[in-house]
Design a protein around this motif. Sequence first.
Motif, short mmCIF file in Angstrom:
data_model
loop_
_atom_site.label_atom_id
_atom_site.label_comp_id
_atom_site.label_asym_id
_atom_site.label_seq_id
_atom_site.Cartn_x
_atom_site.Cartn_y
_atom_site.Cartn_z
N VAL A 156 1.86 9.40 -5.84
CA VAL A 156 2.18 10.78 -5.44
C VAL A 156 3.51 11.24 -6.04
CG1 VAL A 156 2.66 12.28 -3.47
CG2 VAL A 156 0.85 10.56 -3.33
N PHE A 157 4.57 10.45 -5.85
CA PHE A 157 5.91 10.93 -6.20
C PHE A 157 6.33 10.59 -7.63
CE2 PHE A 157 6.01 10.36 -1.58
CZ PHE A 157 6.36 11.64 -1.20
N ALA A 158 5.65 9.66 -8.27
CA ALA A 158 6.03 9.30 -9.64
C ALA A 158 5.00 9.76 -10.66
CB ALA A 158 6.23 7.78 -9.74
N THR A 159 3.73 9.40 -10.44
CA THR A 159 2.71 9.69 -11.45
C THR A 159 2.31 11.16 -11.44
OG1 THR A 159 1.87 7.43 -11.24
CG2 THR A 159 0.42 9.05 -12.27
N TRP A 160 2.03 11.74 -10.27
CA TRP A 160 1.49 13.10 -10.20
C TRP A 160 2.57 14.17 -10.17
CZ3 TRP A 160 -2.37 11.48 -5.80
CH2 TRP A 160 -3.36 10.68 -6.36
N THR A 161 3.61 13.99 -9.39
CA THR A 161 4.63 15.03 -9.28
C THR A 161 5.85 14.75 -10.14
OG1 THR A 161 5.68 13.93 -7.37
CG2 THR A 161 3.89 15.49 -6.92
N GLY A 162 6.12 13.50 -10.47
CA GLY A 162 7.28 13.17 -11.29
C GLY A 162 8.62 13.40 -10.60
N LEU A 163 8.64 13.43 -9.27
CA LEU A 163 9.88 13.69 -8.55
C LEU A 163 10.82 12.49 -8.56
CD1 LEU A 163 8.47 15.63 -5.44
CD2 LEU A 163 9.59 16.57 -7.48
N LEU A 185 0.83 -1.20 0.00
CA LEU A 185 0.00 0.00 0.00
C LEU A 185 0.87 1.26 0.00
CD1 LEU A 185 -2.78 1.21 0.10
CD2 LEU A 185 -2.78 0.92 2.58
N ILE A 186 1.93 1.26 0.80
CA ILE A 186 2.85 2.40 0.79
C ILE A 186 3.50 2.53 -0.58
CG2 ILE A 186 4.93 3.34 1.83
CD1 ILE A 186 4.22 1.96 4.40
N ALA A 187 3.84 1.41 -1.20
CA ALA A 187 4.44 1.46 -2.53
C ALA A 187 3.46 2.03 -3.56
CB ALA A 187 4.88 0.06 -2.95
N PRO A 246 11.56 8.26 -10.01
CA PRO A 246 11.17 7.24 -10.99
C PRO A 246 10.34 6.15 -10.34
CG PRO A 246 13.46 6.99 -10.39
CD PRO A 246 13.00 8.25 -9.74
N ALA A 247 9.41 5.63 -11.11
CA ALA A 247 8.50 4.61 -10.58
C ALA A 247 8.98 3.21 -10.87
CB ALA A 247 7.10 4.80 -11.16
N TYR A 248 9.72 3.01 -11.93
CA TYR A 248 10.06 1.65 -12.36
C TYR A 248 11.54 1.57 -12.70
CZ TYR A 248 5.02 1.82 -12.96
OH TYR A 248 3.68 2.00 -12.73
N GLY A 249 12.06 0.35 -12.61
CA GLY A 249 13.44 0.10 -13.01
C GLY A 249 14.40 0.15 -11.85
N PHE A 250 15.67 -0.13 -12.19
CA PHE A 250 16.73 -0.15 -11.18
C PHE A 250 18.01 0.32 -11.86
CE2 PHE A 250 19.82 -2.25 -8.33
CZ PHE A 250 19.33 -1.78 -7.12
N ASN A 251 18.04 1.65 -12.10
CA ASN A 251 19.15 2.21 -12.88
C ASN A 251 20.06 3.13 -12.08
OD1 ASN A 251 18.05 0.96 -15.22
ND2 ASN A 251 16.60 2.67 -15.43
N GLY A 252 19.72 3.46 -10.84
CA GLY A 252 20.55 4.38 -10.08
C GLY A 252 20.00 4.58 -8.69
N PRO A 253 20.64 5.44 -7.89
CA PRO A 253 20.20 5.66 -6.52
C PRO A 253 18.77 6.18 -6.42
CG PRO A 253 22.42 6.53 -6.85
CD PRO A 253 21.90 6.14 -8.20
N ALA A 254 18.32 6.96 -7.40
CA ALA A 254 16.96 7.48 -7.34
C ALA A 254 15.92 6.37 -7.37
CB ALA A 254 16.72 8.45 -8.51
#
Length: 598
Positions: free
Chosen positions: A158-165, A150-152, A167-175
Amino acid sequence: MTLLRGTLTRALVLLTVLTAIGLLPWLADRDPALTVLRARYPGREATDSALDAIRTELGLDAGPLAILRDWLLGLTRGDFGASWTSGAPVADTVLPALGTSLTVMAAALAVTFAVTTAACAPALHRAAQGRPVGTGGVAVASFAALPDFLIATLGVAVFATWTGLLPAYGFNGPANLVLPALAMGLPGGGVLARLGRDAIGRIAAEDWVRQWRTAGYPKARIARGLLRRALPPVLPQFAIIAVSITGAAVAVETIFAVPGLGRAALAAADAQDLPVLQACMALLIAFGFTAGLLARLAARALDGPATAIPAAPPATGGRRRHLAWITVGAAPLLLAVAYGLIRSGDIATGSRLDAPSAAAWLGTDELGRDVLARLGQGALWTAGAAFLACVLAYLLALGLGFTPRLAHPLAEAFNSFPVAIAGMIVVVVLGRGQFGAVLAVVAVSWPPLAAHAAELVAQARTAGHLEARLALGAGPWWILRRHTLPLVTGPLAAHAGLRLPGMALGIASLGFLGLGAEADAPEWGASLARSLPYLERAPLAALAPAAAMIALTLAVMAAVSLPKRRPRLRRPPVPVPVPVPAERYPQARDQATKAQLT
């Protein structure tokens, strides 16, 4: 001796679970040969000769003991076998995934440590000054109760779809680590923060703390002493947090498309690729077992054997705020259930992914059904399955409570297995279904109830008046019916009721992963998973079940932590002087006569 006995019990339970995992090809509900045939030869007919050839190739015709022996021997050599679907060595898949999962888990543990430190540091400061320490309120308790998936989901919204702050998917870096680490680490941080504050509050009431303050010890020195005394009972709980993070890897890595063990295990369970599934589950369980053993050793090294954390003295006051949280959480759920029952036969509007309107107050889902009506019906699905799981766990714990030497070590050992792994095992053996989800939740929910039942039975058997009953000729069955069971069943039922919301969230998590209710069922977890791809176009379809689970969590956590009512302090009555009859006491008569003359 206690540590050795606990370690041996854990090792025995670990061996039992590894045995069950090794026998999955023999216990599987579907024929493994048919799975391999469809994966490797899609156009080939499933004839008996073709299936027999595959069984011979995989060694499935050798019997369960040979299957288990070969798998355990390969496990000791680091040989996980070959994938049934691709034919590639399993090690080539799971070892890179292991490195990714360990990275995400380390970041999640860092989040857990940060949350615990931020919550317990003010408590240490207050305790060193001699001020009362609270439990942290509903916010800390809610962190402990909110499920990782649920937290995920909220993080993606909030942070990926609406604000874009982020990344939502993948494993490419610290973000890419931020949202998975928060989703996996926040619940554990809430648990440790609550336990840490409880331990600090209890220890702050000990005599040595007052003596140190009176002697003028620096507050920093008192805080270090409090921390050293509070760590041993809290550290063993770190093992349970590590297990919860292990189970969270399955859902969180799937949501964020992280190529770790959890995602690989769920994909293998969907494809019935049992060698990959066996290797992933063995590595995840080994991580939880190792973390538990290290936590116990650390607690032992700090201050002897770890003991349970007694509950801190209940707080008083603030009942109105807690009752407001209960109302905020429970009232919308009850209204949604009533609306769902009223609209049970009329939930299809025919228009897909519509915005809220008078016909559908929360809009429609991907099939044009009323989201609010489905939400109310899903509450019955989730709550009904959780109630059944609660009853089964209660009965199992009640039976084990009369064998405390077996209940305590088994309960401690079975805490090392998350619900997601239990769900995958049940799916392979019994297939998908709501009852399988109930069994998986029961498999991981009975340990704390069994430990509590054993303590209640021990208290009932040592009651002082029991010897008098036996001296009067009371038999063992009379003692069981009229004395022991009444003292055990009530408190144990209350404890099971407090765990009912957690079981409901466990049912929802399995439904979200596709390990529980059918995909088209109105169950909250399945509804959330089905609506997640349409988050941008119809956010309420995904947020409605998420909000329902949050409301349930807030209501229950506020009810559990509801402070006791302050006792009313009555003003003592004013003493009314009683006149002394003059004829009874000569001295009083003489004084009264003098008073009249003056």
